[in-house]
Design a protein around this motif. Structure first.
Motif, PDB file in Angstrom:
ATOM      1  N   HIS A   1      37.125  34.511  47.271  1.00  0.00           N
ATOM      2  CA  HIS A   1      37.541  35.339  46.304  1.00  0.00           C
ATOM      3  C   HIS A   1      38.984  35.631  46.644  1.00  0.00           C
ATOM      4  CE1 HIS A   1      36.709  39.270  43.736  1.00  0.00           C
ATOM      5  NE2 HIS A   1      37.986  39.517  44.546  1.00  0.00           N
TER       6      HIS A   1
ATOM      7  N   ARG B   1      34.678  43.033  35.781  1.00  0.00           N
ATOM      8  CA  ARG B   1      34.498  44.189  36.971  1.00  0.00           C
ATOM      9  C   ARG B   1      35.892  44.204  37.809  1.00  0.00           C
ATOM     10  NH1 ARG B   1      35.459  44.424  42.210  1.00  0.00           N
ATOM     11  NH2 ARG B   1      34.934  42.517  42.612  1.00  0.00           N
ATOM     12  N   ASP B   2      36.536  43.214  38.447  1.00  0.00           N
ATOM     13  CA  ASP B   2      37.381  43.266  39.375  1.00  0.00           C
ATOM     14  C   ASP B   2      38.839  43.622  38.128  1.00  0.00           C
ATOM     15  OD1 ASP B   2      38.940  43.467  41.541  1.00  0.00           O
ATOM     16  OD2 ASP B   2      38.333  41.291  42.212  1.00  0.00           O
TER      17      ASP B   2
ATOM     18  N   ASN C   1      43.268  38.651  40.122  1.00  0.00           N
ATOM     19  CA  ASN C   1      42.767  37.548  40.926  1.00  0.00           C
ATOM     20  C   ASN C   1      43.457  36.280  40.618  1.00  0.00           C
ATOM     21  OD1 ASN C   1      40.753  39.898  40.248  1.00  0.00           O
ATOM     22  ND2 ASN C   1      39.588  38.629  41.723  1.00  0.00           N
TER      23      ASN C   1
ATOM     24  N   HIS D   1      42.918  36.611  45.387  1.00  0.00           N
ATOM     25  CA  HIS D   1      44.060  37.049  44.505  1.00  0.00           C
ATOM     26  C   HIS D   1      45.331  36.528  44.633  1.00  0.00           C
ATOM     27  CE1 HIS D   1      41.750  40.976  43.508  1.00  0.00           C
ATOM     28  NE2 HIS D   1      41.043  40.643  44.425  1.00  0.00           N
TER      29      HIS D   1
HETATM   30 MG    MG Z   1      39.026  41.564  44.373  1.00  0.00          MG
END
Ligand code: MG
Ligand code: HMG
Length: 311
Positions: free
Chosen positions: A217, A24-25, A259, A219
């Protein structure tokens, strides 16, 4: 294959759940759209590597994120994977309708800690976006569906700069009050450092948000994602988002890069003796294969170090 020596450190959890976001990301930010069957193969291989929470796609407007416009085609191809949770992003009621129609059992709404990103990402003010999420979360909970609430720009925003912690906490508390089962604290542009992470987690606790509902989460824009993860683990966080091969970014925040790479995370956790259930060799092979599909090498240090092609 080279593996780290296991030397546990005190005060860390015995097990970490990795919330894999590569499909997804990672893929939402690719210039070219990856074919649906390649995405399905990616998800299947991630599952074979031992990942049990694999964020599959987003039921957002296809014009806003054309890379994930095949959500209806992809989800049924992977939804039968045994023992694997497949969360999907839903920005509003329409997104929830689409996800529920396909039998999704985990959804994520995605809020912002800042006005600028709420506008850029959701075309709403911050409070308007929370008002959109409220009935979505209520309906999902009513259907017995697990709801994650993302909060983006927790540590900095490309338009607004530094983000005051109380502003982040306000959004987190609003999502918990709506009924979100889990929060994911997003460092969308990768500017956080470990003390900042500790400060946010501590303030959340002081304001009544327990650590056991919090995921992180990160990055890796400035190379801080692992250091930040370590700080979160020391604080008691046991769910960490990561993206296979370090794919990723956000199409509505140009300064968001990849990420935290799942392989880099697994390497560190393995060295610390923290169980993830992930087979690092199978995971590296998967990211190596995906890099071939995308036509460029993975930015993950661990994938590069262990990739057979580069030895
Ligand atoms: Mg993200
Ligand atoms: P909008 O243009 O304001 O939408 O976009 P609207 O509510 O005005 O509706 C306009 C039309 O879109 C309507 O159709 C709706 O039905 C349709 P019409 O009646 O005109 O024919 N529509 C939809 N169609 C399909 N699926 C839907 C949907 N919703 C409305 N779900 C909207 C508002 C929220 C839809 C749009 O801004 C959007 O899709 N945004 C998504 C952006 C996105 O996906 N960003 C990336 C994910 S967030 C991220 O990456 C950060 C994260 O990783 C954490 C971190 O790192 O910080 C999670």
């Amino acid at each position: 294959m080279t593996l780290p020596v296991t030397v546990p450190a005190p005060g860390l959890p015995a097990r970490v759940r990795i919330h894999e976001v590569g499909a997804r990301d990672g893929l939402q930010n690719e210039k070219s759209t990856v074919p649906t069957e390649v995405k399905a193969e990616f998800v299947r291989r991630l599952a074979e590597a031992g990942l049990t929470t694999i964020e599959a796609t987003s039921f957002v407007h296809p014009k806003w994120v054309p890379q994930l416009a095949d959500a209806e085609q992809l989800f049924p191809l992977v939804s039968g994977l045994e023992g694997v949770e497949l969360p999907v992003l839903v920005p509003n009621d329409r997104g929830l309708d689409r996800a529920l129609a396909l039998g999704a059992r985990r959804v994520a709404v995605f809020a912002s800690a800042t006005e600028s990103f709420a506008k850029a990402n959701l075309n709403r003010t911050l409070d308007e976006s929370l008002a959109v999420f409220e009935p979505v979360v209520r309906r999902a909970k009513g259907e017995g569906v697990h709801v994650r609430g993302y909060v983006s720009m927790c540590f900095g925003d490309p338009w607004e700069g530094a983000v005051p912690l109380p502003q982040v906490v306000r959004v987190c508390k609003a999502l918990v009050a709506m009924g979100c089962d889990e929060l994911s604290l997003g460092d969308t542009i990768g500017v956080a450092t470990p003390g900042h992470v500790r400060a946010l987690l501590s303030l959340l606790n002081e304001e009544g948000v327990p650590t056991d509902v919090v995921a992180v989460h990160f990055h890796d824009t400035y190379g801080q994602a692992l250091a930040n993860t370590y700080a979160a683990l020391q604080h008691g966080v046991t769910t960490v988002d990561a993206s296979a091969g370090g794919l990723g970014g956000c199409p509505y925040a140009k300064s968001a890069t990849g990420n935290l790479a799942t392989e880099d995370l697994v390497w560190m956790l393995r060295g610390l003796g923290i169980d993830t259930g992930v087979d690092l060799g199978l995971l590296v092979a998967t990211s190596d294969w995906m890099a071939g599909q995308l036509g460029r090498p993975s930015p993950s240090r661990t994938v590069r170090a262990l990739s057979h092609k580069e030895q």
